[in-house]
Design an enzyme around this catalytic site. Structure first.
Site, PDB file in Angstrom:
ATOM      1  CE  LYS A   9      -3.891   1.986   3.045  1.00  0.00           C
ATOM      2  NZ  LYS A   9      -4.521   1.813   4.402  1.00  0.00           N
ATOM      3  CB  SER A  35      -8.196   3.436   3.203  1.00  0.00           C
ATOM      4  OG  SER A  35      -7.253   3.355   4.179  1.00  0.00           O
ATOM      5  CB  SER A  47      -7.920   0.622   6.188  1.00  0.00           C
ATOM      6  OG  SER A  47      -8.482   1.907   5.828  1.00  0.00           O
TER       7      SER A  47
HETATM    8  N1  GLN Z   1     -12.658   3.790   7.248  1.00  0.00           N
HETATM    9  C1  GLN Z   1     -11.862   5.058   8.188  1.00  0.00           C
HETATM   10  C2  GLN Z   1     -11.482   5.681   8.156  1.00  0.00           C
HETATM   11  O1  GLN Z   1     -11.472   6.203   6.839  1.00  0.00           O
HETATM   12  C3  GLN Z   1     -10.778   3.507   8.341  1.00  0.00           C
HETATM   13  C4  GLN Z   1      -9.338   4.331   7.998  1.00  0.00           C
HETATM   14  C5  GLN Z   1      -8.195   2.423   7.581  1.00  0.00           C
HETATM   15  O2  GLN Z   1      -8.335   2.169   8.745  1.00  0.00           O
HETATM   16  N2  GLN Z   1      -7.133   3.087   7.677  1.00  0.00           N
HETATM   17  O3  GLN Z   1     -10.827   6.043   9.262  1.00  0.00           O
END
Ligand code: GLN
Length: 479
Positions: free
Chosen positions: A77, A152, A176
């Site tokens: 990532k 994400s 994420s």
């Molecule tokens: N969807 C969550 C957020 O926007 C999780 C993001 C993540 O785990 N990096 O914060």
């Protein structure tokens, strides 16, 4: 033709000479080329991956001892550093930024013979649930290209889903890794907080962030975890606990387990009825197989998303203050008569995308004097209550069962104008990060709309062997 099922089988193919690392890399490079429209990779390290593969093939011939991940093709990532390679958190702020060191996890992969094939698109600074907040544009779900892959770590999930690499490393601050794994029909695992070093992981919310693993199966997750977990002098929050032989331990004879599920989760208004029914059926199957599965009340459910967003945005506002146009990345042009504050303001306004700006503002607000106690302190108190509740549950149960996400993958654009609705997609995943326990999403189900969805399991701190063992068992029983 090259075919990948799992790392163990790939290693058998390598040792019998049925395939080579070069052949594997060529296969993935072609697949990446043929799936460009999915927008998964921000950059592919083509020549380098081929050269590393050739060296690894030569090592097999000389009979040198091979690494645990010999020739395993991994994607990173775009928030995980790799020395002398660009890393941008999929943000305009870090365009053309080259990392001067490797993340500990990256280094450990390389030390065991893995091949890094490229960096993967994600939501900017890992903030998002749909991969629509990226400076490189959105990623498409390979199952239905009109839908989001989740976020994400959207690129990392689709890379595994579409067969563009064997394993991906993502990051999981609030879901994420698990949420995109659920949307893409693969396995997504977040370890206990402190299991894997965060050194070289671009920070979003440091008391939540963990590197996670996305793969086709639980065995591959166990093997990669075994390699990348463990103490690190560069990260004082990482545990000194010894790293168990996860890949071996998950093969142990399964037991009869004690599972809990939250009543409020299965009765939640936002939960798709078909997903609720699938989880209920699974609970009945587990009971029929001799496991104990009991409801536990979880009165804090309405507070988990607000608590998560207060604490993570507060931490983000502090972590992201380093991007000021002076020390890192993007710098705006200012006029001769303009001052340093203007340089900061313009650089940050032009360099960061809208969602990141929203979170910096929210985080700065909840930390500001006059509001600190009402928001930040209150949220810390809720976090404490959640930890107490967790200890109570895990004193009686081996694992918690829950859906991973309330719905299947939504359409691109469907929620991008409604941040609150987007945040609610995280309702079942943020809990594990708030309390720091390990969690995994396994792809057990297909919805009548044709899309995959998963079952989430959580276990107590540092009980990854048990969690992975249970996940493996449930995957096998379903197949
Ligand atoms: N969807 C969550 C957020 O926007 C999780 C993001 C993540 O785990 N990096 O914060």
């Amino acid at each position: 033709m090259f075919q990948f099922t799992n790392i163990q089988d790939y290693h058998l193919q390598l040792s019998s000479g049925t395939t080579t690392c070069v052949e594997a890399v060529q296969f993935y490079l072609q697949a990446i080329q043929a799936s460009k429209q999915l927008n998964v990779f921000v950059e592919v390290f083509e020549q380098e991956a081929l050269a590393t593969a050739a060296q690894l093939d030569a090592a097999i011939k000389t009979g040198q001892p091979l690494g645990k991940l010999h020739g395993v093709v991994v994607g990173l990532k775009d928030v995980i550093c790799y020395k002398d390679h660009q890393v941008s958190a999929s943000s305009g702020m870090l365009q053309n930024f080259t990392s001067i060191y490797s993340a500990t996890a990256t280094q450990k992969l390389l030390d065991e013979g893995a091949i890094i094939i490229g960096r993967q698109n994600c939501d900017e600074f890992a903030m998002g649930s749909s991969n629509e907040n990226s400076a490189y544009g959105h990623v498409k779900n390979a199952k239905d290209e009109t839908r989001v892959p989740g976020g994400s770590s959207g690129g990392s999930a689709v890379a595994v889903q579409a067969g563009l690499c064997m394993v991906s490393l993502g990051s999981d601050t609030g879901g994420s890794v698990r949420q995109p794994a659920d949307f893409c029909g693969i396995v997504g695992f977040k370890p206990s907080y402190g299991r894997i070093s965060r050194f070289g992981l671009i920070a979003y919310a440091s008391s939540f962030d963990q590197i996670g693993i996305l793969a086709n199966g639980v065995e591959d997750i166990a093997l990669v975890l075994e390699v990348i977990a463990g103490a690190d002098v560069y990260d004082s929050t990482v545990s000194q606990k010894e790293v168990p032989a996860y890949a071996q331990l998950i093969k142990e004879e399964p037991k009869k387990y004690r599972f809990a599920y939250f009543k409020e989760v299965l009765e939640h208004d936002g939960l798709d009825q078909e997903i609720a029914n699938a989880i209920k059926d699974n609970i009945a199957d587990l009971q029929a197989a001799g496991h104990t599965v009991e409801p536990v009340s979880f009165e804090y459910l309405p507070y988990v998303v607000p608590t998560y967003y207060i604490l993570t945005t507060a931490e983000a506002s502090s972590n992201l203050s380093r991007y000021d146009g002076v020390k890192f990345g993007y710098r705006a042009n200012i006029k001769a008569h303009e001052d340093l504050n203007t340089l900061y303001k313009k650089s940050r306004s032009e360099g960061f995308g809208k969602e990141v700006q929203r979170r910096i503002l929210l985080g700065t607000f909840v930390l500001s004097s006059g509001y600190y106690d009402a928001y930040f302190t209150k949220a810390q108190q809720v976090r404490r209550l959640l930890c107490e509740k967790t200890n109570e549950i895990f004193s009686q149960y081996d694992a918690i069962i829950s859906p991973t996400v309330p719905t299947t993958a939504f359409k691109i654009g469907e929620k991008s104008n409604n941040p609150v609705e987007m945040y609610l997609a995280d309702i079942f995943t943020v809990f594990a990060n708030l309390v720091g326990v390990p969690a995994i999403s396994i792809p057990l189900f297909t919805h009548s709309n044709g899309l995959p969805f998963g079952l989430q399991l959580l276990s107590n701190h540092f009980t990854e062997p048990k969690l992975l063992q249970i996940a493996n068992l449930l995957m096998k029983e379903k197949n």
